[in-house]
Structures are given as structure tokens and as C-alpha cells.
Enzyme design. Sequence first.
Site, PDB file in Angstrom:
ATOM      1  N   ALA A   1      24.583  19.062  -7.784  1.00  7.54           N
ATOM      2  CA  ALA A   1      24.260  18.603  -6.436  1.00  7.54           C
ATOM      3  C   ALA A   1      23.531  19.750  -5.744  1.00  7.54           C
ATOM      4  O   ALA A   1      23.693  20.915  -6.116  1.00  7.54           O
ATOM      5  CB  ALA A   1      25.541  18.249  -5.707  1.00  7.54           C
TER       6      ALA A   1
ATOM      7  N   GLY B   1      27.074  17.956 -10.664  1.00  6.31           N
ATOM      8  CA  GLY B   1      26.633  16.574 -10.422  1.00  6.31           C
ATOM      9  C   GLY B   1      25.639  16.085 -11.469  1.00  6.31           C
ATOM     10  O   GLY B   1      25.518  14.884 -11.705  1.00  6.31           O
TER      11      GLY B   1
ATOM     12  N   GLU C   1      27.683  14.916 -14.240  1.00  2.00           N
ATOM     13  CA  GLU C   1      28.311  13.667 -13.785  1.00  2.00           C
ATOM     14  C   GLU C   1      27.314  12.504 -13.847  1.00  2.00           C
ATOM     15  O   GLU C   1      27.677  11.387 -14.207  1.00  2.00           O
ATOM     16  CB  GLU C   1      28.853  13.842 -12.363  1.00  2.00           C
TER      17      GLU C   1
ATOM     18  N   GLU D   1      31.861  23.607 -10.638  1.00  2.00           N
ATOM     19  CA  GLU D   1      32.276  23.446  -9.237  1.00  2.00           C
ATOM     20  C   GLU D   1      33.306  24.477  -8.799  1.00  2.00           C
ATOM     21  O   GLU D   1      33.283  24.943  -7.665  1.00  2.00           O
ATOM     22  CB  GLU D   1      32.823  22.028  -8.996  1.00  2.00           C
TER      23      GLU D   1
HETATM   24  N1  DAK Z   1      21.320  23.334  -5.891  1.00  2.00           N
HETATM   25  C1  DAK Z   1      20.242  23.831  -5.232  1.00  2.00           C
HETATM   26  N2  DAK Z   1      19.374  24.671  -5.777  1.00  2.00           N
HETATM   27  C2  DAK Z   1      19.590  25.029  -7.057  1.00  2.00           C
HETATM   28  C3  DAK Z   1      20.690  24.551  -7.812  1.00  2.00           C
HETATM   29  C4  DAK Z   1      21.583  23.654  -7.165  1.00  2.00           C
HETATM   30  N3  DAK Z   1      22.617  23.110  -7.791  1.00  2.00           N
HETATM   31  N4  DAK Z   1      20.641  25.112  -9.039  1.00  2.00           N
HETATM   32  C5  DAK Z   1      19.532  25.896  -9.047  1.00  2.00           C
HETATM   33  N5  DAK Z   1      18.910  25.857  -7.861  1.00  2.00           N
HETATM   34  C6  DAK Z   1      17.687  26.556  -7.466  1.00  2.00           C
HETATM   35  C7  DAK Z   1      17.957  28.058  -7.336  1.00  2.00           C
HETATM   36  O1  DAK Z   1      18.518  28.344  -6.079  1.00  2.00           O
HETATM   37  C8  DAK Z   1      16.551  28.611  -7.483  1.00  2.00           C
HETATM   38  O2  DAK Z   1      15.866  28.434  -6.265  1.00  2.00           O
HETATM   39  P1  DAK Z   1      14.879  29.597  -5.687  1.00  2.00           P
HETATM   40  O3  DAK Z   1      15.728  30.799  -5.565  1.00  2.00           O
HETATM   41  O4  DAK Z   1      13.816  29.743  -6.749  1.00  2.00           O
HETATM   42  O5  DAK Z   1      14.390  29.034  -4.388  1.00  2.00           O
HETATM   43  C9  DAK Z   1      15.919  27.677  -8.494  1.00  2.00           C
HETATM   44  O6  DAK Z   1      16.713  26.478  -8.491  1.00  2.00           O
HETATM   45  C10 DAK Z   1      15.942  28.228  -9.903  1.00  2.00           C
HETATM   46  O7  DAK Z   1      17.259  28.627 -10.205  1.00  2.00           O
HETATM   47  P2  DAK Z   1      17.642  30.070 -10.790  1.00  2.00           P
HETATM   48  O8  DAK Z   1      16.655  31.096 -10.349  1.00  2.00           O
HETATM   49  O9  DAK Z   1      19.077  30.306 -10.482  1.00  2.00           O
HETATM   50  O10 DAK Z   1      17.417  29.806 -12.350  1.00  2.00           O
HETATM   51  P3  DAK Z   1      18.152  30.524 -13.573  1.00  2.00           P
HETATM   52  O11 DAK Z   1      17.453  30.049 -14.797  1.00  2.00           O
HETATM   53  O12 DAK Z   1      18.280  32.003 -13.323  1.00  2.00           O
HETATM   54  O13 DAK Z   1      19.639  29.928 -13.571  1.00  2.00           O
HETATM   55  C11 DAK Z   1      21.283  28.170 -13.448  1.00  2.00           C
HETATM   56  C12 DAK Z   1      19.846  28.588 -13.860  1.00  2.00           C
HETATM   57  C13 DAK Z   1      21.380  26.654 -13.667  1.00  2.00           C
HETATM   58  C14 DAK Z   1      22.281  28.869 -14.398  1.00  2.00           C
HETATM   59  C15 DAK Z   1      21.549  28.587 -12.001  1.00  2.00           C
HETATM   60  O14 DAK Z   1      20.487  28.113 -11.193  1.00  2.00           O
HETATM   61  C16 DAK Z   1      22.832  28.026 -11.443  1.00  2.00           C
HETATM   62  O15 DAK Z   1      23.927  28.523 -11.740  1.00  2.00           O
HETATM   63  N6  DAK Z   1      22.718  26.998 -10.589  1.00  2.00           N
HETATM   64  C17 DAK Z   1      23.829  26.416  -9.910  1.00  2.00           C
HETATM   65  C18 DAK Z   1      24.568  25.511 -10.849  1.00  2.00           C
HETATM   66  C19 DAK Z   1      25.770  24.896 -10.163  1.00  2.00           C
HETATM   67  O16 DAK Z   1      26.648  25.580  -9.662  1.00  2.00           O
HETATM   68  N7  DAK Z   1      25.774  23.579 -10.145  1.00  2.00           N
HETATM   69  C20 DAK Z   1      26.847  22.850  -9.585  1.00  2.00           C
HETATM   70  C21 DAK Z   1      26.488  22.535  -8.195  1.00  2.00           C
HETATM   71  S1  DAK Z   1      27.881  21.912  -7.351  1.00  2.00           S
HETATM   72  C22 DAK Z   1      30.945  15.933  -4.313  1.00  2.00           C
HETATM   73  C23 DAK Z   1      29.954  15.457  -5.076  1.00  2.00           C
HETATM   74  C24 DAK Z   1      29.332  16.251  -5.978  1.00  2.00           C
HETATM   75  C25 DAK Z   1      29.680  17.556  -6.099  1.00  2.00           C
HETATM   76  C26 DAK Z   1      30.680  18.066  -5.321  1.00  2.00           C
HETATM   77  C27 DAK Z   1      31.327  17.264  -4.425  1.00  2.00           C
HETATM   78  N8  DAK Z   1      31.607  15.084  -3.413  1.00  2.00           N
HETATM   79  C28 DAK Z   1      31.234  13.692  -3.531  1.00  2.00           C
HETATM   80  C29 DAK Z   1      32.696  15.478  -2.635  1.00  2.00           C
HETATM   81  C30 DAK Z   1      28.963  18.317  -7.027  1.00  2.00           C
HETATM   82  C31 DAK Z   1      28.805  19.588  -6.871  1.00  2.00           C
HETATM   83  C32 DAK Z   1      27.883  20.294  -7.704  1.00  2.00           C
HETATM   84  O17 DAK Z   1      27.176  19.763  -8.513  1.00  2.00           O
END
Ligand code: DAK
Length: 261
Positions: free
Chosen positions: A65, A110, A113, A133
Amino acid sequence: MEYEILKPELKDGIAVVTISRPKALNALNTRFFEEMSDYLEKIKNDDNVKVVVITGEGKAFVAGADIAEMVNKNSEEGTAFSLLGQKVFRTLELLDKPVIAAINGFALGGGLELAMACDFRTASTKAKFGQPEVNLGLIPGYAGTQRLPRLVGLGDALYLLMTADMIGADDALRIGLVQKVFEPENLMEETLKIAENITTKGPEAVKLIKKVVRQGIAMDFDKASAMEADNFGSLFGEGKEGKEGMSAFLEKRKPNFKKNI
Ligand code: DAK
């Protein structure tokens, strides 16, 4: 609705929907959910779309997400974001057409998911999977806590959910999270072959497989078996798909399913 994020392409009955927001690793934002909701409504009753394949552009399938959008939401906005996402994922899951996730890269949070709301998953050898998460002090909000253990079993699900570890395609295949793994350059071609193969089967039977499996898994076994028998029966009789399929076998010819439904 004009799409900014989704790139749908229809060819030979197969709709390939590419999620295209590569600068943010295709993170799921409100706009994505609005577009996907609109698209699913559009194809729901379109018989030209027989199978849907969802994939991502660039190095991610979907990296989760959109954290940048979520971080500033207040509680009311958070609930609205959650409800919209849940509705879209459920509509996708219940769509009466097969949906395949072709996972080209990161499928996190997400994004995983979303892939799990599809009927089955193919993956590139470069794909990475995880539910990170807990790193953010969150739990999955699009039913990841429910779909993951149903797909891979309790131990592997709890491991992934509690550790936030990222696993590769081989491990995803081993635990049953994905069904096929291909070299990156072959992912789409091989996935399209699977989709094409499904389009040659009895369309009504394929539709009922999805319905009976998805509804049945949430039901009491005996009730689910009775539902299976009802649906099995619906394919019999003059002009029905089962009649054509069985007749074709006995007459040593290819079935002509379209003619009969
Ligand atoms: N959201 C927004 N931007 C994201 C992102 C994300 N999930 N993942 C990556 N980006 C963005 C980065 O901020 C970066 O942006 P700039 O800095 O260039 O502006 C760009 O994409 C490239 O990312 P990286 O520079 O970090 O790229 P790397 O290859 O170094 O790393 C990575 C790739 C996938 C390992 C890393 O980006 C990462 O760890 N990303 C976050 C992954 C993550 O934590 N995903 C889970 C998100 S939480 C709910 C519903 C749903 C959810 C929760 C509650 N309810 C209904 C209550 C779900 C939550 C989630 O999914």
C-alpha cells in the site's frame, strides 16, 4: 474513466492488466483502487474477457500500500482507504473469470495481498515476497492474515507475518504461495500460455470451478459437497456444456463449447 495507473490490454480473450506506477514501485493508492474498481465493473459482464492476468511494470509487482499516502491519513480517511481496498480485492476474488497474478518483482504487503486475491500466481525468478507490515507497526489490512495461512499453512504464514522476512521465488514455490516460476524474460509468455489453455476449456465449467471452490472452502464440508453436486448437475442436459464435452469425447472430436452455451 481515463486510467493513469492501469494499462489494460485485451487480446484473444485474455486481458493483461499492467499496474504502472513504477516510480513508486506500483504502490497501491486511492487512484489505483478507483481505477481497478471501474475496470472490474466494466469487464464483469464482458464475455470477450475470458481470463485476466495482472502484472506490474518495472522492478515491482506491487511494493505494498502507498505508505506516502497512508502516513498523513486521519482515522476516518484510514477507514475509507481500508474499505475501498477491501471492496476491490473482494470484487476481484469473486469475479467469475479466472484471474492470474504474474509476479514480475517485489510483491510486498498489500501487493502480496493483491496477488493472493487472484486465483493463482506465476512468478519471475527475480520476484520477492513478504508481508513487511510489522516493520511499520502495522498488520495487513487487505485480508493477508486470512488468505496467507489458507494458502501456505499456519507455520509459514505466521513466520512471514511475524518476521517480515522477504522470500524469493523458489521458497514461494516450495510453500505453495506461487504455482509456477519462470525466467523473467519468459514470465509473460508462459503465463499467457496458461491463460490460453484455460480459454480452451468449458467456459461454464471454469466459471463454476471458481465459484464452487471459493464458496465451498468457507462452508461446512457436507453442505459444500451438496453445492458441488448441484453445480455439477447444472452442466448436464441437452444444449449444456457437459453434454457437448462428453459427446465430443465419444465422437473423437474437439468440443465446440461456444455453440452450446
Ligand atoms: N509506498 C510508497 N512508496 C513506496 C513503497 C510503498 N509501499 N515502496 C517503495 N516506494 C517508493 C520509495 O519510497 C522510492 O521512492 P523515491 O524515494 O524514489 O521517491 C521508490 O518507491 C523506490 O523505492 P526504493 O528506493 O526503496 O527501492 P529499493 O529497490 O531500494 O527497495 C523495496 C525496494 C521494495 C525493498 C523498498 O522500497 C521497500 O522496502 N518498500 C516498502 C515495502 C513495504 O513496507 N511495503 C508494505 C507497505 S505497508 C490496511 C490495508 C493495507 C495495508 C495496511 C492496512 N488496512 C485496510 C487497515 C497494507 C500495508 C502495506 O502494504
